[in-house]
Write a protein that holds these residues in place. Structure first.
Motif, PDB file in Angstrom:
ATOM      1  N   LYS A   1       0.856  -1.190   0.000  1.00  0.00           N
ATOM      2  CA  LYS A   1       0.000   0.000   0.000  1.00  0.00           C
ATOM      3  C   LYS A   1       0.885   1.231   0.000  1.00  0.00           C
ATOM      4  O   LYS A   1       1.873   1.308   0.724  1.00  0.00           O
ATOM      5  CB  LYS A   1      -0.888  -0.005   1.235  1.00  0.00           C
ATOM      6  N   ILE A   2       0.516   2.190  -0.839  1.00  0.00           N
ATOM      7  CA  ILE A   2       1.253   3.449  -0.889  1.00  0.00           C
ATOM      8  C   ILE A   2       0.253   4.568  -1.146  1.00  0.00           C
ATOM      9  O   ILE A   2      -0.698   4.397  -1.911  1.00  0.00           O
ATOM     10  CB  ILE A   2       2.370   3.411  -1.963  1.00  0.00           C
ATOM     11  N   ASP A   3       0.440   5.689  -0.469  1.00  0.00           N
ATOM     12  CA  ASP A   3      -0.386   6.875  -0.686  1.00  0.00           C
ATOM     13  C   ASP A   3       0.405   7.852  -1.546  1.00  0.00           C
ATOM     14  O   ASP A   3       1.579   8.116  -1.269  1.00  0.00           O
ATOM     15  CB  ASP A   3      -0.750   7.536   0.641  1.00  0.00           C
ATOM     16  N   ILE A   4      -0.246   8.390  -2.584  1.00  0.00           N
ATOM     17  CA  ILE A   4       0.427   9.319  -3.482  1.00  0.00           C
ATOM     18  C   ILE A   4      -0.417  10.573  -3.664  1.00  0.00           C
ATOM     19  O   ILE A   4      -1.637  10.541  -3.561  1.00  0.00           O
ATOM     20  CB  ILE A   4       0.718   8.690  -4.861  1.00  0.00           C
ATOM     21  N   LYS A   5       0.267  11.681  -3.919  1.00  0.00           N
ATOM     22  CA  LYS A   5      -0.382  12.943  -4.246  1.00  0.00           C
ATOM     23  C   LYS A   5       0.439  13.571  -5.360  1.00  0.00           C
ATOM     24  O   LYS A   5       1.577  13.991  -5.144  1.00  0.00           O
ATOM     25  CB  LYS A   5      -0.412  13.857  -3.021  1.00  0.00           C
TER      26      LYS A   5
ATOM     27  N   TRP B   1      -4.983  13.216  -2.702  1.00  0.00           N
ATOM     28  CA  TRP B   1      -4.360  12.000  -2.201  1.00  0.00           C
ATOM     29  C   TRP B   1      -5.086  10.781  -2.766  1.00  0.00           C
ATOM     30  O   TRP B   1      -6.307  10.756  -2.820  1.00  0.00           O
ATOM     31  CB  TRP B   1      -4.402  11.957  -0.679  1.00  0.00           C
ATOM     32  N   HIS B   2      -4.315   9.786  -3.189  1.00  0.00           N
ATOM     33  CA  HIS B   2      -4.842   8.516  -3.693  1.00  0.00           C
ATOM     34  C   HIS B   2      -4.089   7.379  -3.015  1.00  0.00           C
ATOM     35  O   HIS B   2      -2.891   7.491  -2.772  1.00  0.00           O
ATOM     36  CB  HIS B   2      -4.652   8.398  -5.209  1.00  0.00           C
ATOM     37  N   THR B   3      -4.785   6.310  -2.714  1.00  0.00           N
ATOM     38  CA  THR B   3      -4.173   5.128  -2.118  1.00  0.00           C
ATOM     39  C   THR B   3      -4.090   4.027  -3.164  1.00  0.00           C
ATOM     40  O   THR B   3      -5.086   3.694  -3.796  1.00  0.00           O
ATOM     41  CB  THR B   3      -4.989   4.630  -0.911  1.00  0.00           C
ATOM     42  N   VAL B   4      -2.886   3.505  -3.349  1.00  0.00           N
ATOM     43  CA  VAL B   4      -2.649   2.399  -4.281  1.00  0.00           C
ATOM     44  C   VAL B   4      -2.440   1.152  -3.443  1.00  0.00           C
ATOM     45  O   VAL B   4      -1.592   1.117  -2.558  1.00  0.00           O
ATOM     46  CB  VAL B   4      -1.399   2.666  -5.156  1.00  0.00           C
ATOM     47  N   ARG B   5      -3.234   0.123  -3.716  1.00  0.00           N
ATOM     48  CA  ARG B   5      -3.135  -1.130  -2.966  1.00  0.00           C
ATOM     49  C   ARG B   5      -2.964  -2.296  -3.915  1.00  0.00           C
ATOM     50  O   ARG B   5      -3.644  -2.355  -4.933  1.00  0.00           O
ATOM     51  CB  ARG B   5      -4.413  -1.382  -2.169  1.00  0.00           C
TER      52      ARG B   5
END
Length: 70
Positions: free
Chosen positions: A2-6, A56-60
């Motif tokens: 899991k990583i959060d990106i902006k 912000w978006h969460t990639v899982r």
């Protein structure tokens, strides 16, 4: 994983690991892209939508399956 990106830019590197065998997560033309080479050639996956909106978006779990051999 899991990583959060902006992201506000249309292109940019988020994560990179390795040399000849590698993984890379990046923004390409606003889309989230994942490329890799585990010895069997280059693989590339991209999202249908864009992620460079400044939110912000969460990639899982962006890879569901790896086949490994020795």
């Amino acid at each position: 994983m899991k990583i959060d990106i902006k992201a506000a830019s249309g292109n940019g590197l988020i994560l990179y690991g390795g040399t000849a065998d590698f993984i890379a997560l990046y923004i390409l033309d606003g889309k989230l892209a994942f490329s890799f080479n585990a010895g069997g050639g280059l693989g590339l996956m991209t999202t249908p939508g864009t992620f460079n909106d400044g939110s912000w978006h969460t990639v899982r779990k962006f890879i569901n399956y790896f086949q490994c051999s020795s």
